[in-house]
Design a protein around this motif. Structure first.
Motif, PDB file in Angstrom:
ATOM      1  N   THR A 111       0.806  -1.224   0.000  1.00 21.98           N
ATOM      2  CA  THR A 111       0.000   0.000   0.000  1.00 21.98           C
ATOM      3  C   THR A 111       0.845   1.283   0.000  1.00 21.98           C
ATOM      4  O   THR A 111       0.404   2.304  -0.526  1.00 21.98           O
ATOM      5  CB  THR A 111      -0.979   0.028   1.195  1.00 21.98           C
ATOM      6  OG1 THR A 111      -0.269  -0.283   2.390  1.00 21.98           O
ATOM      7  CG2 THR A 111      -2.099  -0.966   0.993  1.00 21.98           C
ATOM      8  N   LEU A 114       1.755   1.813  -3.450  1.00 22.70           N
ATOM      9  CA  LEU A 114       0.537   2.229  -4.149  1.00 22.70           C
ATOM     10  C   LEU A 114       0.281   3.727  -3.977  1.00 22.70           C
ATOM     11  O   LEU A 114       0.017   4.430  -4.954  1.00 22.70           O
ATOM     12  CB  LEU A 114      -0.670   1.442  -3.628  1.00 22.70           C
ATOM     13  CG  LEU A 114      -2.014   1.930  -4.167  1.00 22.70           C
ATOM     14  CD1 LEU A 114      -2.108   1.757  -5.670  1.00 22.70           C
ATOM     15  CD2 LEU A 114      -3.173   1.237  -3.460  1.00 22.70           C
ATOM     16  N   CYS A 118       0.027   6.497  -6.760  1.00 16.85           N
ATOM     17  CA  CYS A 118      -1.154   7.368  -6.905  1.00 16.85           C
ATOM     18  C   CYS A 118      -0.717   8.828  -6.979  1.00 16.85           C
ATOM     19  O   CYS A 118      -1.284   9.614  -7.755  1.00 16.85           O
ATOM     20  CB  CYS A 118      -2.121   7.178  -5.732  1.00 16.85           C
ATOM     21  SG  CYS A 118      -3.031   5.617  -5.801  1.00 16.85           S
ATOM     22  N   HIS A 161      -1.050  -5.145 -10.624  1.00 25.50           N
ATOM     23  CA  HIS A 161      -0.296  -4.055 -10.009  1.00 25.50           C
ATOM     24  C   HIS A 161      -0.584  -2.704 -10.661  1.00 25.50           C
ATOM     25  O   HIS A 161       0.311  -1.853 -10.788  1.00 25.50           O
ATOM     26  CB  HIS A 161       1.199  -4.378  -9.992  1.00 25.50           C
ATOM     27  CG  HIS A 161       1.494  -5.642  -9.257  1.00 25.50           C
ATOM     28  ND1 HIS A 161       1.051  -5.864  -7.972  1.00 25.50           N
ATOM     29  CD2 HIS A 161       2.148  -6.763  -9.622  1.00 25.50           C
ATOM     30  CE1 HIS A 161       1.427  -7.067  -7.578  1.00 25.50           C
ATOM     31  NE2 HIS A 161       2.082  -7.637  -8.561  1.00 25.50           N
ATOM     32  N   TRP A 254      -2.514  -5.212  -3.126  1.00 26.20           N
ATOM     33  CA  TRP A 254      -1.377  -4.417  -2.628  1.00 26.20           C
ATOM     34  C   TRP A 254      -1.096  -4.711  -1.158  1.00 26.20           C
ATOM     35  O   TRP A 254      -0.537  -3.872  -0.459  1.00 26.20           O
ATOM     36  CB  TRP A 254      -1.672  -2.919  -2.824  1.00 26.20           C
ATOM     37  CG  TRP A 254      -2.007  -2.559  -4.227  1.00 26.20           C
ATOM     38  CD1 TRP A 254      -3.221  -2.720  -4.848  1.00 26.20           C
ATOM     39  CD2 TRP A 254      -1.136  -2.000  -5.232  1.00 26.20           C
ATOM     40  NE1 TRP A 254      -3.149  -2.289  -6.155  1.00 26.20           N
ATOM     41  CE2 TRP A 254      -1.888  -1.842  -6.411  1.00 26.20           C
ATOM     42  CE3 TRP A 254       0.212  -1.606  -5.228  1.00 26.20           C
ATOM     43  CZ2 TRP A 254      -1.338  -1.319  -7.585  1.00 26.20           C
ATOM     44  CZ3 TRP A 254       0.758  -1.081  -6.394  1.00 26.20           C
ATOM     45  CH2 TRP A 254      -0.012  -0.951  -7.553  1.00 26.20           C
TER      46      TRP A 254
END
Lengths: 255, 255
Positions: A111, A114, A118, A161, A254
């Motif tokens: 995460t 991630l 993002c 992913h 994730w």
């Protein structure tokens, strides 16, 4: 005020598009500007899917909380947080063998990775928005792309992913020069050195305009105030529930 | 190319700042532009902490993976995904009572809400970057603010429904006109209608420049190629492990 600040200050979300198409050259101009967006460690942890097929636009107009204007957008860009490209390249680069010979466990994106991806994707998206705006091309974010993950995963062949973090509709505005929406006052948004929870009085003052707009617009509402209306119509709405369900499903890749 | 596109194309991250301070007027100009960033449902799901105290900058220079230039940044903005303001206002608006009388369970922000708030915060951050750049003020993202959550939570008094998603250092560049970094080719980043996993050949071609830079710069490396170097130096690094640990801790407030 310089030209760029003027572009930023006059931007508003555009959901009604004129018939004027966006040319391939203009699309490339938006994309080339987008690629100059800063990216963590220059890794470019994002991908962009240009949505050209009308049947996909039609589908998105339904899956993104039933917003028909999406189907009429001349140009749509889906922004993905993307670690897949790097994971594939790590594999090709013999990372597994080296990790084994070093006696370390290979890892998958989590995460933290991630959120960093993002960041890259959204920084790129807003660069696209400002670039387009400077060319006279309006845009609108579709946060609802966070909903219906399973459908979007299949629709776009998304590998594990990647995560569809936002989507943008672009088009020349049908109606030029619409009024800007209001924003909270600076005191509500900006803190100095420490986060300062707003007092009851400050909340009252800060949300006063929203309450006053609510009283004008919603005489027959079942809600006593704008706070209740925002809670039930947005925060605790059906689409918010779907967004949270969908994102929970996305995050399984994730963890 | 118009002025805004030129600003976007010439931007690069600036980590070395001149002595020229950023005036309060300039700070406000950046912030006012930032507030015009699009935001989901006009809810402004973010807050900004202006870091003015030198001792906090000094601390961040350590906690954000030991980057001394952070302490020398004339201006720092921390961007938070923020549902706290709305949660506090929902409470003040009597949402609990209404929910009870309607027989529905009140809910707290979850990961879907969080990602939407991260969108708002990052869209605002990149608007600040482009606004500043247009004024000649350079900037640099500090993704490492995702690390050391417990320390940052205490340092900034962060309440549970906020998350420090990114941080920006601003300053006039000490050295003007540095060379732009290269980016992946468009074919690596942009897909049409469907996500297309890159073939082995395409990966080879797409990463060729990176490999060639690696061969020039890393003769004595323990890594056979750039893929391995990026994996071990970045993806599987100590700071990436800390980022993932820290974000996992952050996410506990949104589950």
């Amino acid at each position: 005020m310089n030209d760029t600040l003027r572009v930023i200050h006059n931007r508003r979300s555009v959901r009604a598009y004129s018939d004027r198409p966006i040319t391939r050259e203009e699309k490339n101009e938006i994309l080339e500007a987008t690629f100059r967006a800063p990216t963590a460690g220059n890794l470019m942890l994002y991908s962009i899917i240009e949505v050209e097929a009308q049947e996909i636009k039609d589908r998105l107009a339904v899956t993104c909380d039933n917003q028909p204007f999406i189907a009429r957008a001349p140009y749509i860009l889906l922004f993905l947080a993307d670690y897949q490209r790097w994971m594939d390249y790590f594999k090709q680069s013999g990372v597994s063998g080296l990790a084994e010979s070093l006696g370390v466990v290979e890892r998958k994106p989590q995460t933290g990775d991630l959120l960093l991806a993002c960041c890259d994707a959204l920084i790129a998206a807003q660069t696209a928005v400002i670039a387009a705006e400077s060319m006279g091309i309006g845009s609108c974010y579709i946060g609802d792309i966070l909903e219906q993950y399973e459908i979007h995963r299949e629709l776009f062949d998304l590998p594990p992913h990647t995560l569809p973090i936002t989507m943008l509709c672009f088009g020349y505005p049908a109606v030029p020069g619409k009024k800007l929406t209001t924003r909270f006052d600076k005191e509500m948004i900006v803190h100095t050195d420490k986060y300062r929870r707003l007092s009851s009085d400050e909340l009252g003052k800060g949300f006063a305009r929203l309450e006053s707009d609510f009283r004008v617009g919603h005489h027959s509402s079942q809600y006593a105030n704008a706070g209740q209306a925002v809670y039930f119509r947005k925060f605790a709405s059906r689409f918010a529930a779907e967004m949270n369900r969908s994102v929970k499903e996305m995050l399984k890749n994730w963890e």
